[in-house]
Design a protein around this motif. Structure first.
Motif, PDB file in Angstrom:
ATOM      1  N   ARG A 165      68.135-103.321 -35.280  1.00 32.85           N
ATOM      2  CA  ARG A 165      69.537-102.898 -35.162  1.00 32.85           C
ATOM      3  C   ARG A 165      70.355-103.964 -34.443  1.00 32.85           C
ATOM      4  O   ARG A 165      69.793-104.798 -33.725  1.00 32.85           O
ATOM      5  CB  ARG A 165      69.648-101.574 -34.389  1.00 32.85           C
ATOM      6  CG  ARG A 165      69.098-101.629 -32.992  1.00 32.85           C
ATOM      7  CD  ARG A 165      68.425-100.341 -32.515  1.00 32.85           C
ATOM      8  NE  ARG A 165      67.757 -99.625 -33.544  1.00 32.85           N
ATOM      9  CZ  ARG A 165      68.118 -98.362 -33.916  1.00 32.85           C
ATOM     10  NH1 ARG A 165      69.103 -97.743 -33.306  1.00 32.85           N
ATOM     11  NH2 ARG A 165      67.462 -97.748 -34.867  1.00 32.85           N
ATOM     12  N   ILE A 167      73.636-104.278 -31.756  1.00 30.74           N
ATOM     13  CA  ILE A 167      74.268-103.408 -30.774  1.00 30.74           C
ATOM     14  C   ILE A 167      75.415-104.106 -30.060  1.00 30.74           C
ATOM     15  O   ILE A 167      75.515-105.337 -30.044  1.00 30.74           O
ATOM     16  CB  ILE A 167      73.251-102.920 -29.719  1.00 30.74           C
ATOM     17  CG1 ILE A 167      72.718-104.116 -28.906  1.00 30.74           C
ATOM     18  CG2 ILE A 167      72.108-102.160 -30.381  1.00 30.74           C
ATOM     19  CD1 ILE A 167      71.855-103.726 -27.719  1.00 30.74           C
ATOM     20  N   VAL A 271      75.333 -98.610 -31.240  1.00 31.76           N
ATOM     21  CA  VAL A 271      74.597 -99.187 -32.359  1.00 31.76           C
ATOM     22  C   VAL A 271      75.569 -99.492 -33.489  1.00 31.76           C
ATOM     23  O   VAL A 271      76.206 -98.598 -34.045  1.00 31.76           O
ATOM     24  CB  VAL A 271      73.483 -98.235 -32.849  1.00 31.76           C
ATOM     25  CG1 VAL A 271      72.810 -98.803 -34.103  1.00 31.76           C
ATOM     26  CG2 VAL A 271      72.456 -98.012 -31.748  1.00 31.76           C
ATOM     27  N   THR A 274      71.997-100.624 -38.575  1.00 34.43           N
ATOM     28  CA  THR A 274      70.545-100.464 -38.607  1.00 34.43           C
ATOM     29  C   THR A 274      69.944-100.894 -39.941  1.00 34.43           C
ATOM     30  O   THR A 274      68.714-100.899 -40.085  1.00 34.43           O
ATOM     31  CB  THR A 274      70.157 -98.996 -38.343  1.00 34.43           C
ATOM     32  OG1 THR A 274      70.795 -98.150 -39.321  1.00 34.43           O
ATOM     33  CG2 THR A 274      70.574 -98.554 -36.946  1.00 34.43           C
TER      34      THR A 274
END
Length: 344
Positions: A165, A167, A271, A274
């Motif tokens: 992911r 962030i 986040v 993903t």
């Protein structure tokens, strides 16, 4: 810290001492020789009062602890012949040299001498060849990038299994996380209020005290192995919180106290993405480098596989003993990667 020159961190000191000595011997013994000298059809690397020393003689005398130097010399040649030097790569190499110089100067008083010892482990003759090392380094990254792009579908599962992911973060410092001052509480409340009305990016830009505020709070790529990495600047609790979130979600406040300085911080982590395919295609240079490193780390021994793949396309002449030593070193490193689950 390990691999200062490959990842801008320091290699193991004992390796520097051993391999630095070998590298100096090679340099000191050959600096007055005429290039291209041969003896019985073999390249001469040194001439002494006892006779010629050939490349095969030198390689055969190398102990197992010197195999890393031999591999690095081999790797350097593969990279140099495989990737053409472009203006962009040269600029990247110049930038890397500036970064290494700046970091080393802050940490070591006689940094040029120290870097010279470090460079010996990579097959270079002292600080004056730092430019050559940096160019090799950025060219190797380009070589790795091309290989991953070509074999992406075969390599992506190992990365996807690590919960990848990207962030963003918001960080504020506090004197006592359990007893906020009125100003600290006000700033925290303002951030919470802003997040309920606008994007995380805008809020991070306006309020975060971290350097990422200048990039809308973007921290970069993390995955399940990030907490094992010495290069991560985020506390494990922040990374673990990020790994538990879905795309678009934002964490509650996370308290982190630096064990060295005692300074406390409050974090929010968000986040951004993903989907590995989208992350891989990111236009952000930092994220591109981070995800490339993830491919190299998560696919055991991939960096060595890349070198071997490109070497097959070249006409590199090696004696049987030298080739055997290099291949043995590569296989040993792959086993080490597998057992320690780390990319060398």
């Amino acid at each position: 810290m390990r691999d200062f020159l490959r990842d801008n961190w320091f290699v193991v000191v004992i390796a520097v001492v051993i391999i630095g000595f070998v590298s100096y011997f090679i340099y000191d013994s050959t600096k007055y020789n005429v290039s291209g000298t041969t003896s019985d059809g073999e390249d001469v690397v040194a001439s002494t009062n006892k006779g010629d020393v050939t490349a095969d003689d030198l390689y055969d005398e190398m102990s197992a602890s010197d195999s890393s130097l031999l591999y690095n010399l081999y790797r350097n040649e593969v990279v140099d012949q495989s990737i053409e030097t472009t203006d962009d790569l040269q600029q990247d190499a110049d930038d890397l040299k500036d970064q290494i110089d700046s970091t080393a100067e802050q940490q070591v008083s006689d940094y040029k001498s120290y870097l010279g010892q470090e460079l010996a482990a990579y097959g270079y003759n002292g600080y004056d060849e730092l430019d050559d090392y940096c160019l090799m380094s950025v060219k190797q990254k380009e070589m790795n990038r091309r290989y991953v792009k070509k074999h992406y579908d075969d390599l992506k599962k190992a990365v996807e299994d690590q919960n990848p992911r990207t962030i963003s973060i918001i960080q504020i410092s506090v004197s006592d996380p359990d007893n906020l001052t009125s100003d600290e509480q006000k700033k925290k409340d303002n951030i919470d209020s802003a997040l309920s009305k606008q994007s995380f990016a805008k809020t991070a830009t306006a309020y975060s005290e971290d350097s990422t505020a200048s990039d809308e709070g973007v921290y970069g790529y993390v995955d399940g192995k990030t907490t094992e990495s010495s290069s991560s600047s985020l506390d494990e609790s922040v990374i673990n919180a990020a790994l538990d979130l879905k795309k678009g979600e934002t964490s509650d406040w996370i308290t982190v106290t630096d064990s060295d300085s005692g300074t406390s911080y409050l974090y929010k982590v968000h986040v951004d993405e993903t989907d590995l395919n989208k992350i891989y295609k990111s236009k952000n240079d930092t994220i591109k480098d981070q995800v490339l490193n993830a491919f190299l780390t998560d696919n055991t021994g991939l960096e060595y596989t890349v070198v071997q793949s490109y070497a097959k396309k070249l006409d590199i002449k090696l004696s049987k003993s030298t080739k055997k030593k290099i291949n043995a070193y590569i296989e040993e490193q792959k086993k080490g990667d597998d057992s320690s689950d780390e990319e060398n």
